[in-house]
Write a protein that holds these residues in place. Sequence first.
Motif, PDB file in Angstrom:
ATOM      1  N   GLY A 192       0.794  -1.149   0.015  1.00 39.31           N
ATOM      2  CA  GLY A 192       0.008   0.054  -0.016  1.00 39.31           C
ATOM      3  C   GLY A 192       0.786   1.263  -0.015  1.00 39.31           C
ATOM      4  O   GLY A 192       1.863   1.297   0.599  1.00 39.31           O
ATOM      5  N   ARG A 193       0.315   2.105  -0.615  1.00 36.45           N
ATOM      6  CA  ARG A 193       1.274   3.575  -0.580  1.00 36.45           C
ATOM      7  C   ARG A 193      -0.073   4.656  -0.639  1.00 36.45           C
ATOM      8  O   ARG A 193      -1.267   4.598  -0.605  1.00 36.45           O
ATOM      9  CB  ARG A 193       1.942   3.801  -1.801  1.00 36.45           C
ATOM     10  CG  ARG A 193       1.190   3.604  -3.050  1.00 36.45           C
ATOM     11  CD  ARG A 193       1.894   3.918  -4.241  1.00 36.45           C
ATOM     12  NE  ARG A 193       1.212   3.816  -5.524  1.00 36.45           N
ATOM     13  CZ  ARG A 193       0.300   4.730  -6.262  1.00 36.45           C
ATOM     14  NH1 ARG A 193       0.202   5.798  -5.551  1.00 36.45           N
ATOM     15  NH2 ARG A 193       0.012   4.658  -7.332  1.00 36.45           N
ATOM     16  N   ASP A 194       0.660   5.977  -0.285  1.00 37.28           N
ATOM     17  CA  ASP A 194      -0.419   6.928  -0.089  1.00 37.28           C
ATOM     18  C   ASP A 194      -0.295   7.641  -1.624  1.00 37.28           C
ATOM     19  O   ASP A 194       0.018   6.872  -2.538  1.00 37.28           O
ATOM     20  CB  ASP A 194       0.336   7.944   0.650  1.00 37.28           C
ATOM     21  CG  ASP A 194      -0.765   8.874   1.398  1.00 37.28           C
ATOM     22  OD1 ASP A 194      -2.030   8.959   0.757  1.00 37.28           O
ATOM     23  OD2 ASP A 194      -0.548   9.723   2.086  1.00 37.28           O
ATOM     24  N   ASN A 195      -0.954   8.548  -1.806  1.00 37.30           N
ATOM     25  CA  ASN A 195      -1.278   9.188  -3.227  1.00 37.30           C
ATOM     26  C   ASN A 195      -0.127   9.368  -4.162  1.00 37.30           C
ATOM     27  O   ASN A 195      -0.040   8.892  -5.397  1.00 37.30           O
ATOM     28  CB  ASN A 195      -2.177  10.386  -3.142  1.00 37.30           C
ATOM     29  CG  ASN A 195      -3.227  10.435  -4.275  1.00 37.30           C
ATOM     30  OD1 ASN A 195      -3.590   9.377  -5.103  1.00 37.30           O
ATOM     31  ND2 ASN A 195      -3.636  11.584  -4.807  1.00 37.30           N
TER      32      ASN A 195
END
Lengths: 291, 291
Positions: B170-173
């Motif tokens: 997962g990652r942020d934008n």
Amino acid sequence: MQRLLPLLAAPLLLAQAPPPSPAEPPVYNAADKIIADAPAAHWLAINPDDIMVMDTAAGRMLVQLAPDFAPAHVAAVKKLVREGQFDDGRIVRVQDNYVVQWTARPDPAKPKAPPLPPEYERPSAGLAFTPSPYVDTYAQAGFVAGWQAARDPATGTTWLAHCYGTVGVGRDNPPDTGDGAELYAVIGHGPRHLDRNIANIGRVLAGIEAHAALPRGAGAMGFYDEGRGLKIARVRLASQIPGFAKWQMMDTASPSFAAVVQARANRTGFFPRPAGAADLCTLRVPVREVK
Amino acid sequence: MQRLLPLLAAPLLLAQAPPPSPAEPPVYNAADKIIADAPAAHWLAINPDDIMVMDTAAGRMLVQLAPDFAPAHVAAVKKLVREGQFDDGRIVRVQDNYVVQWTARPDPAKPKAPPLPPEYERPSAGLAFTPSPYVDTYAQAGFVAGWQAARDPATGTTWLAHCYGTVGVGRDNPPDTGDGAELYAVIGHGPRHLDRNIANIGRVLAGIEAHAALPRGAGAMGFYDEGRGLKIARVRLASQIPGFAKWQMMDTASPSFAAVVQARANRTGFFPRPAGAADLCTLRVPVREVK
């Protein structure tokens, strides 16, 4: 409820990261705005006589039936519903990445229903087919009046595609052995190899989440041990329930749906490299309860 | 355990019908026999240093890591595992038809790890790519040494495909914000639009069933309410556990795998009309624990 399921484009945020500010534009899901803004003329009413309302130990699940694709199967299922044969039925099978399956209450006193014809595809004639812009592994992919479908010009036939949430009629090994008393809903990657091999009678409109989260059966093919299935309290048609909510599906021939398809194929925001395409099962048709 | 998941071809039997006699030929799954008969030379050993052994409140889940595709991400995840950072972590999100997601234990005393490079695809050079015989909606589909993959001749790059059981970071934008402390596994229709947009670091080898059956989160995008996630007791690499079972994956360049592909595309028995094709996510690579 605006849709059966969240759009697949939901971003994978770090749990510790702050949520996007409500003031930010909806960059993740341009489709959301298209759906919210679609004019009334781009929606089709769903006949309440084609909605099966299932109350099970896991919750309520609504199934939309597709009489234009499997008329004899749908008629048989509706007859069983009206007779109350699914009341005190059982969810008998949950196989991971495949199906949840349920059955009417066995009734030894009742003569066995005649087997149904193999309504696994139908003539394309008389159907307005909106092709998907994208290539499909199995056939010509597209949409018919609110349904994900596929067709074969060589045979002149069209069928509903097996995707997440598709509902079909279980059968034994010979093709014409289903009687409508055993139904399944897909809870995994779209098993398109079932297309044209079994009667696809509809799709889940709402309530699949709790049923897809049921414990997987320990027996072969995910069957629960005999007698241990999960109880189905009652199944009715929405038309039998006074004041039941109205439902609509987006008209897949409408400009709004064409825009949804484009948005899902060309996602922005989180996606540095939009796919430029989307497979049939990803192109879910928006449905909504009308308040 | 011979495979991670039952083959998708499992027939939909009427619950009341007797099961097929054991004496009958295995008409449903010719692939089963091919897998059982595949010679040792058609299997590849999985490095025990590339197997993450997760013990959660739902059970044990094994994840095979893919250092050839996302080396910096895999190294970061292994470092977190060796430091015990996933012990007492939490499953924080379960979104229907999409992902189950979990996170390492937050450690405020630890300096934040530098963001990882966007290893979302890699040069095709140096990879032996076995093309799928069937057309793909998104790219050129195929296989690399036991993995479902896709490639783009225009960019000269190859990537692991997002299918049921795929594990990513997962990652942020912004694209380079993942640090390996937040992972997800796909539990729905293959979200191929994530391909080339996020670091795919591997796949579930075993134990996805109980995790795919977890209750869906009630929050936005299936997040559980804060603090309510499901506990992860301990995560280790198989190489850290004395006597841990050996695992293998079928060599996707082998004749046995080519035969499995053909069998899955041309199912018999229950199927009066074999599809004649199979999409990439349906063409799961057989894996097995070696007894």
